[in-house]
Motif scaffolding. Structure first.
Motif, PDB file in Angstrom:
ATOM      1  N   ARG A   1      10.321  73.958  98.377  1.00 13.32           N
ATOM      2  CA  ARG A   1      11.195  75.062  98.778  1.00 13.32           C
ATOM      3  C   ARG A   1      12.417  74.476  99.467  1.00 13.32           C
ATOM      4  O   ARG A   1      12.318  73.456 100.152  1.00 13.32           O
ATOM      5  N   GLY A   2      13.555  75.116  99.308  1.00 12.81           N
ATOM      6  CA  GLY A   2      14.769  74.612  99.934  1.00 12.81           C
ATOM      7  C   GLY A   2      15.698  75.738 100.358  1.00 12.81           C
ATOM      8  O   GLY A   2      15.586  76.874  99.891  1.00 12.81           O
ATOM      9  N   ARG A   3      16.598  75.392 101.273  1.00 16.31           N
ATOM     10  CA  ARG A   3      17.584  76.359 101.745  1.00 16.31           C
ATOM     11  C   ARG A   3      18.864  75.618 102.095  1.00 16.31           C
ATOM     12  O   ARG A   3      18.824  74.562 102.738  1.00 16.31           O
ATOM     13  N   THR A   4      19.991  76.155 101.668  1.00 16.61           N
ATOM     14  CA  THR A   4      21.284  75.589 102.031  1.00 16.61           C
ATOM     15  C   THR A   4      22.100  76.656 102.744  1.00 16.61           C
ATOM     16  O   THR A   4      21.914  77.856 102.531  1.00 16.61           O
ATOM     17  N   SER A   5      23.021  76.209 103.588  1.00 13.91           N
ATOM     18  CA  SER A   5      23.927  77.127 104.267  1.00 13.91           C
ATOM     19  C   SER A   5      25.252  76.417 104.494  1.00 13.91           C
ATOM     20  O   SER A   5      25.306  75.190 104.564  1.00 13.91           O
ATOM     21  N   GLY A   6      26.309  77.189 104.589  1.00 12.80           N
ATOM     22  CA  GLY A   6      27.620  76.594 104.782  1.00 12.80           C
ATOM     23  C   GLY A   6      28.203  76.123 103.459  1.00 12.80           C
ATOM     24  O   GLY A   6      27.827  76.574 102.388  1.00 12.80           O
ATOM     25  N   ALA A   7      29.127  75.176 103.545  1.00 14.09           N
ATOM     26  CA  ALA A   7      29.795  74.665 102.354  1.00 14.09           C
ATOM     27  C   ALA A   7      29.838  73.147 102.403  1.00 14.09           C
ATOM     28  O   ALA A   7      29.910  72.552 103.470  1.00 14.09           O
ATOM     29  N   GLY A   8      29.815  72.534 101.247  1.00 11.04           N
ATOM     30  CA  GLY A   8      29.862  71.075 101.179  1.00 11.04           C
ATOM     31  C   GLY A   8      29.533  70.594  99.788  1.00 11.04           C
ATOM     32  O   GLY A   8      29.599  71.353  98.816  1.00 11.04           O
ATOM     33  N   THR A   9      29.175  69.333  99.694  1.00 12.20           N
ATOM     34  CA  THR A   9      28.847  68.729  98.413  1.00 12.20           C
ATOM     35  C   THR A   9      27.442  68.157  98.485  1.00 12.20           C
ATOM     36  O   THR A   9      27.082  67.508  99.459  1.00 12.20           O
ATOM     37  N   MET A  10      26.645  68.412  97.457  1.00 13.10           N
ATOM     38  CA  MET A  10      25.287  67.905  97.413  1.00 13.10           C
ATOM     39  C   MET A  10      25.105  66.984  96.210  1.00 13.10           C
ATOM     40  O   MET A  10      25.598  67.266  95.121  1.00 13.10           O
ATOM     41  N   THR A  11      24.418  65.868  96.438  1.00 11.15           N
ATOM     42  CA  THR A  11      24.082  64.972  95.349  1.00 11.15           C
ATOM     43  C   THR A  11      22.694  65.317  94.828  1.00 11.15           C
ATOM     44  O   THR A  11      21.729  65.335  95.584  1.00 11.15           O
ATOM     45  N   SER A  12      22.616  65.610  93.555  1.00 16.33           N
ATOM     46  CA  SER A  12      21.327  65.836  92.914  1.00 16.33           C
ATOM     47  C   SER A  12      20.864  64.486  92.376  1.00 16.33           C
ATOM     48  O   SER A  12      21.472  63.931  91.469  1.00 16.33           O
ATOM     49  N   VAL A  13      19.803  63.926  92.978  1.00 16.42           N
ATOM     50  CA  VAL A  13      19.349  62.592  92.578  1.00 16.42           C
ATOM     51  C   VAL A  13      18.585  62.675  91.270  1.00 16.42           C
ATOM     52  O   VAL A  13      18.048  63.722  90.904  1.00 16.42           O
ATOM     53  N   ALA A  14      18.535  61.569  90.551  1.00 23.48           N
ATOM     54  CA  ALA A  14      17.845  61.531  89.263  1.00 23.48           C
ATOM     55  C   ALA A  14      16.353  61.787  89.437  1.00 23.48           C
ATOM     56  O   ALA A  14      15.761  61.441  90.457  1.00 23.48           O
ATOM     57  N   THR A  15      15.761  62.391  88.439  1.00 23.21           N
ATOM     58  CA  THR A  15      14.323  62.632  88.442  1.00 23.21           C
ATOM     59  C   THR A  15      13.793  62.538  87.018  1.00 23.21           C
ATOM     60  O   THR A  15      14.480  62.929  86.068  1.00 23.21           O
ATOM     61  N   SER A  16      12.578  62.031  86.860  1.00 25.44           N
ATOM     62  CA  SER A  16      11.991  61.884  85.531  1.00 25.44           C
ATOM     63  C   SER A  16      11.135  63.084  85.149  1.00 25.44           C
ATOM     64  O   SER A  16      10.512  63.094  84.089  1.00 25.44           O
TER      65      SER A  16
ATOM     66  N   LEU B   1      20.637  52.081  92.590  1.00 25.95           N
ATOM     67  CA  LEU B   1      20.850  53.135  93.580  1.00 25.95           C
ATOM     68  C   LEU B   1      22.089  53.961  93.253  1.00 25.95           C
ATOM     69  O   LEU B   1      22.076  55.191  93.358  1.00 25.95           O
ATOM     70  N   ARG B   2      23.167  53.306  92.850  1.00 27.10           N
ATOM     71  CA  ARG B   2      24.389  54.038  92.506  1.00 27.10           C
ATOM     72  C   ARG B   2      24.144  54.976  91.330  1.00 27.10           C
ATOM     73  O   ARG B   2      24.603  56.125  91.317  1.00 27.10           O
ATOM     74  N   ARG B   3      23.429  54.491  90.331  1.00 26.93           N
ATOM     75  CA  ARG B   3      23.217  55.284  89.117  1.00 26.93           C
ATOM     76  C   ARG B   3      22.267  56.456  89.348  1.00 26.93           C
ATOM     77  O   ARG B   3      22.558  57.589  88.959  1.00 26.93           O
ATOM     78  N   PHE B   4      21.136  56.195  89.965  1.00 23.90           N
ATOM     79  CA  PHE B   4      20.091  57.207  90.044  1.00 23.90           C
ATOM     80  C   PHE B   4      20.079  58.021  91.338  1.00 23.90           C
ATOM     81  O   PHE B   4      19.603  59.156  91.350  1.00 23.90           O
ATOM     82  N   ILE B   5      20.578  57.455  92.430  1.00 23.79           N
ATOM     83  CA  ILE B   5      20.524  58.119  93.732  1.00 23.79           C
ATOM     84  C   ILE B   5      21.904  58.561  94.212  1.00 23.79           C
ATOM     85  O   ILE B   5      22.034  59.486  94.997  1.00 23.79           O
ATOM     86  N   GLY B   6      22.950  57.874  93.758  1.00 31.32           N
ATOM     87  CA  GLY B   6      24.287  58.233  94.205  1.00 31.32           C
ATOM     88  C   GLY B   6      24.598  57.785  95.608  1.00 31.32           C
ATOM     89  O   GLY B   6      25.449  58.363  96.294  1.00 31.32           O
ATOM     90  N   ARG B   7      23.901  56.749  96.082  1.00 29.12           N
ATOM     91  CA  ARG B   7      24.080  56.211  97.427  1.00 29.12           C
ATOM     92  C   ARG B   7      23.972  54.697  97.401  1.00 29.12           C
ATOM     93  O   ARG B   7      23.345  54.119  96.505  1.00 29.12           O
ATOM     94  N   THR B   8      24.553  54.069  98.407  1.00 33.12           N
ATOM     95  CA  THR B   8      24.362  52.633  98.598  1.00 33.12           C
ATOM     96  C   THR B   8      23.197  52.429  99.560  1.00 33.12           C
ATOM     97  O   THR B   8      22.769  53.364 100.255  1.00 33.12           O
ATOM     98  N   ALA B   9      22.703  51.211  99.630  1.00 31.96           N
ATOM     99  CA  ALA B   9      21.617  50.912 100.566  1.00 31.96           C
ATOM    100  C   ALA B   9      22.053  51.187 102.001  1.00 31.96           C
ATOM    101  O   ALA B   9      21.280  51.707 102.811  1.00 31.96           O
TER     102      ALA B   9
END
Length: 251
Positions: A20-35, A207-215
């Motif tokens: 379950r999830g909830r968001t509020s406000g405004a911004g940008t979200m990264t959707s990480v890769a999933t199999s 990490l860049r490809r699948f997570i969208g983040r650096t270590a």
């Protein structure tokens, strides 16, 4: 943009996770890769939506505005809907054509929208109705089991039920595990050795490809997003549900 989420495992052989999830406000979200593919329900204002969402092979960014509540059932590898090939959903989704009165349409039939606490009972109904089927070989080989059929047959069955190759599944799941370890404070070099990456640049590319983040970003998740990722005014850049893939218990 606060993002709140809770998730749990499942004792159903058809379900990998319920969240379950909830968001509020405004911004940008990264959707990480999933199999995995999943069935997702969300409320945006007064409107309720339902969709089948396919596996994601890369991390993607999306703008979020306002408040939204969501709930999802993530299905185990090897679980499919015969009427809707997973391969047609990779990096995409198919929204239900009609959602109203607490019901939605799937396979041309109306179904009650489930709750997080009765997700497994709902999945059981789908199984009994033939909406969901399961190939136990796929889950087994994805987790390193030895198949009793030929390699090409395994490859075909994995691709048919997941929309992905075994190699892609393992790359995505390894990157997710690496991200969780780094967020828990693990040293990148230790993650490289623990998960079998060639070196730190190999880990960084994954990490860049699948997570969208650096270590570095994963080890300091509260830091503001880098320029170009947070939007105007330094908006926070949150991540979608992230958890370490866990091998299911034996039947």
């Amino acid at each position: 943009m606060p993002v709140e989420s809770i998730h749990r495992g499942s004792d159903s052989r058809y379900v990998a996770r319920v969240w379950r999830g909830r968001t509020s406000g405004a911004g940008t979200m990264t959707s990480v890769a999933t199999s995995h593919w999943e069935l997702v329900f969300w409320r945006d204002g007064a409107t309720t939506h339902a969709a089948v969402r396919g596996p994601e092979t890369v991390a993607t960014a999306a703008r979020i505005a306002g408040e939204s509540d969501s709930f999802g059932i993530t299905f185990a590898h090897g679980v499919t809907m015969p009427h809707l090939p997973v391969s047609a959903l990779v990096d995409g989704e198919l929204e239900s054509p009609h959602v109203a009165g607490g019901r939605f349409v799937l396979r041309g039939e109306e179904w009650p929208i489930p709750r997080a606490d009765d997700a497994e009972a709902f999945v059981d109904r789908l199984v009994r109705a033939g909406v969901l089927v399961r190939d136990p070989l796929v889950e087994d080989v994805v987790w390193g089991g030895v198949a009793r059929v030929g390699t090409r047959s395994v490859q075909r069955r994995v691709a048919a039920s997941t929309g992905l190759t075994q190699g892609t599944i393992r790359q995505i799941d390894r990157a997710r595990t690496a991200a969780v370890l780094l967020r828990e404070g693990a040293v990148p070099l230790d993650v490289v050795h623990a998960l079998g990456y060639f070196d730190q640049p190999h880990l960084a590319r994954s990490l860049r490809r699948f997570i969208g983040r650096t270590a570095t970003q994963l080890r300091a998740p509260r830091e503001a997003a880098p320029s170009g990722h947070g939007g105007p005014g330094g908006t926070t850049h949150e991540m979608s549900l992230l958890y370490k893939p866990v091998e299911p218990s034996a039947s």
